[in-house]
Design a protein around this motif. Structure first.
Motif: not given
Length: 748
Positions: A671-682, A697-704
């Motif tokens: 779970g914590p890796e999702a906040l810094e993962d390169a693919f998810l960041a792209q 804080a860090i959380s979801t950018r948008a849902l669309s």
């Protein structure tokens, strides 16, 4: 008339998410042509295919053929919406991408719903929910006894993507009534995962230990009884938890054990083992303690409770016979949803005349490109905890101005923790004591200027407060009132308190995930997040209906309805239907060639679907694998051999070798890796933001994502009553009146 009558949609999607998004729009009378390749939808043999594609005409076209592509283009020219789920680059190669099609057809809404992301190493993978759950950290967030990823037997992220997609399409259509223009929008599998299990790192919050399958909190947990049967105790709030202790004759121990979770768990486990489940359920329910037995989804879907709520439909298929399908999960008072039939194959496309785009009828005040597609929509949200509160947040990131209204004690879920912060981000907060006549009168004044009111009060509370739909309609005939409860608005259960896991238990989710073993609590609040997304989409549909009728309406839904919607593929029933995949405690996957495996420095998910892929995987691992390997169980000799072959290899090296051999594989991150993962960041999975009181804080950018009316969050999560004076001033309340109301305690 339903919200989308006359809207023409061409659906090029397959599987779960895209077709189900179309289903939700088709239930509201959109005219949908589903275009399938010559081999058919990849999910055509699943029972859910009949539900996800109801109300659609099914046309076979080969887009690799020039005539097929030309026919597709002609269809699109006559459509309002086109929906795709192709991997990145495929639409551009066909000339069917959003930029090309919206340039040719300015009024067209182009929706792209790929199963993963829009770019990056893993976006071209064949669609498998196991791989998506691994890529997003979803699989490591599920409760487990072992330190491993867990395969979820429900494709929750794709169900969430479907509901978000339908809502986003509706939002684009709503915006089009104002600007006269279509646009491109994207709702990915990553968006679905983010909605269902929001990634978050908030302030200096200590990470919580991973929950266990029965649940980590004694007040909100599965318990086994003397007859070996299980039930869920849903006493999330203290008043219910205290009542449970009273039923057990332990009221004197409550204060000492309230904060000692381990001691309370051990005591309750022992007590519940002294009587049968039915005895405990009878005693607890008699004292208004939320609880529910675990059961099978088949029994739930066939139960009187579901039938009495009008949530089961039976339709006739020419080959399959009677097909039972979940009814629409939302009730619209004046523009109802309805199911007209199962998917209907057609030989020829409908003769739709081309749509001609024009902005001449758009209001002169339409501000194209400023704010999200719901810019200018005013929402008063009385919703609490997750289902009601989170619905407002989903609308907020689409551009609506959402006011979170709370009593002096606040939302009972309110805290500085990550869950409250992500479920309420982007709202403004108004403190209002609706138990006072001054506050009720003020609330109705606000309703006169608002578009939407959301609540998730228990049945009867709105009427007691004087703010039920008749009162709202009297104040504003254009108001849309959306109300949520646990078990619907009629029947013997309607007034009962209810929480997400109670529907997980009785609705069969826990038994399905646990399989032949003990039932398993989904760590994700499945029915809550499902209801939040559904409510957002229902509000958007009602806004579209209001554009046609000029009037508002009452909209009703329940956690119970979503317990079927988010199992729509699993509950669809007919004689001879293929069996559902059953889980297990700490379920590792579907089979030996469709599961998670540990490498030397991390985990991967891999899926081999054909004999050729099995042989290729065997070549990489030094194993003899043939077609029979496809039928090997997830735990057995073959799985052990594959596990041994991968255990010493570094994760990235193993992934590269397996993918080079043509086998689908992806990392399973924590779970914590999702906040810094390169693919998810792209893919813009998360973003950093700052709370003015608490910090970073860090959380979801948008849902669309929308091409012309950008979405996202413009505000942090509000503190209790933070914007009261500001909001009331904007709604035209004079400053001296605001001061008077605050002095009286009606506003704070």
């Amino acid at each position: 008339m339903s919200a989308y009558r006359g809207v023409r949609i061409v659906d090029f999607t397959q599987g779960v998410a895209g077709p189900m998004a179309g289903m939700l729009l088709g239930d509201l009378e959109a005219e949908i042509v589903k275009v399938e390749p010559p081999g058919g939808d990849r999910a055509q043999k699943l029972a859910g295919y009949q539900t996800w594609n109801r109300n659609k005409q099914v046309l076979t076209l080969d887009l690799a053929d020039s005539d097929g592509l030309a026919t597709a283009r002609t269809l699109i020219a006559g459509a309002d919406v086109v929906v795709f789920d192709h991997a990145p680059g495929r639409l551009e190669a066909l000339g069917l991408d959003a930029e090309t099609l919206t340039a040719a057809h300015p009024g067209l809404v182009h929706a792209w719903m790929p199963p993963y992301g829009t770019t990056g190493d893993w976006s071209d993978l064949p669609p498998h929910h196991l791989l998506l759950s691994g890529l997003t950290g979803f699989a490591f967030r599920q409760g487990a006894w072992s330190d491993q990823p867990v395969h979820l037997t429900l494709p929750i992220a794709w169900y969430a993507q479907a509901v978000l997609g339908a809502g986003a399409i509706g939002a684009a259509l709503f915006e089009r009534t104002r600007s006269g223009r279509g646009q491109g929008l994207v709702v990915t599998g990553l968006h679905g995962a983010a909605e269902a299990a929001p990634p978050a790192k908030v302030f200096v919050e200590e990470p919580l230990p991973r929950p266990v399958p029965p649940g980590g909190n004694p007040r909100y947990r599965l318990y086994q009884c003397a007859d070996g049967e299980w039930f869920f105790l849903g006493t999330l709030f203290n008043n219910f938890y205290r009542k449970a202790f009273e039923v057990l004759g332990l009221e004197d121990a409550f204060d000492a054990l309230e904060a000692d979770m381990l001691a309370a768990r051990d005591l309750l486990e022992g007590m519940f083992l002294t009587r049968t489940r039915d005895e405990w359920l009878e005693a607890l329910r008699a004292n208004d303690v939320p609880c529910a037995p675990t059961g099978r989804r088949e029994a739930w879907f066939a139960s009187e409770v579901v039938r009495d709520a009008g949530l089961r439909l039976e339709l006739t298929h020419p080959a399959l016979g009677t097909v039972a399908t979940p009814a629409p999960s939302v009730k619209f008072a004046t523009t109802p949803a309805w199911v007209r039939g199962l998917p209907q194959p057609v030989a020829d496309p409908p003769a739709w005349p081309p749509r001609t785009a024009s902005t001449s009828d758009a209001p002169t005040s339409a501000a194209s490109g400023r704010g999200g597609p719901l810019a200018g929509v005013k929402v008063l949200n009385l919703g609490t905890v997750i289902a009601g509160a989170y619905a407002g947040t989903i609308l907020t990131q689409l551009g609506a101005d959402v006011v979170k209204i709370e009593p002096r004690e606040g939302d009972p879920f309110r805290s500085d923790g990550s869950q409250f912060m992500v479920y309420n981000r982007g709202n403004r907060a108004l403190g209002l004591d609706l138990k006072t006549p001054q506050a009720r009168a003020l609330f109705l004044d606000l309703v006169r200027q608002a578009d939407v009111v959301i609540d998730n009060y228990r049945l009867g509370v709105r009427a007691r407060l004087g703010i039920d739909y008749p009162a709202l309609k009297a104040a504003n005939p254009r108001i849309i009132s959306c109300s949520i409860n646990a078990y619907g608005e009629s029947g013997p259960r309607a007034a009962l308190p209810g929480f997400d896991p109670l529907l997980q238990a009785e609705g069969g989710m826990m038994a399905g995930q646990g399989g032949a073993g003990d039932p398993v609590l989904y760590t994700i609040a499945v029915n809550d997040v499902a209801t939040a997304a559904t409510v957002a989409g229902a509000v958007i549909a009602a806004l579209n209906a209001r554009e046609r009728t000029g009037e508002g309406q009452e909209v009703l839904t329940s956690l119970m309805a979503q317990s079927l919607l988010f199992q729509s593929g699993e509950v669809t029933a007919y004689d001879g239907r293929p069996p559902n995949v059953e889980g297990d405690v700490d379920c590792i996957g579907v089979s030996a060639l469709h599961r998670f495996y540990a490498c030397a420095d991390g985990w991967i998910g891999l899926v081999a679907e054909t004999a050729a892929e099995a042989r290729a995987l065997g070549g990489v691992l030094g194993l003899e694998l043939g077609a029979s390997a496809l039928d090997e169980p997830r735990d057995g000799a073959l799985a052990d051999s594959i596990a041994a072959a991968l255990a010493a290899r570094p994760r990235d090296e193993a992934l590269a070798a397996v993918r080079a051999a043509g086998v689908a594989a992806a990392p399973a991150i924590r779970g914590p890796e999702a906040l810094e993962d390169a693919f998810l960041a792209q893919n813009g999975f998360v973003e950093a933001w700052t709370h003015p009181r608490l910090g970073p804080a860090i959380s979801t950018r948008a849902l669309s994502a929308f091409s012309r009316t950008p979405t996202g969050f413009s505000r942090p999560t509000p503190d209790l009553g933070e914007h009261s004076a500001e909001i009331l001033a904007e709604y035209g309340v004079p400053a001296d009146r605001i001061a008077e109301l605050m002095a009286q305690g009606a506003v704070f």
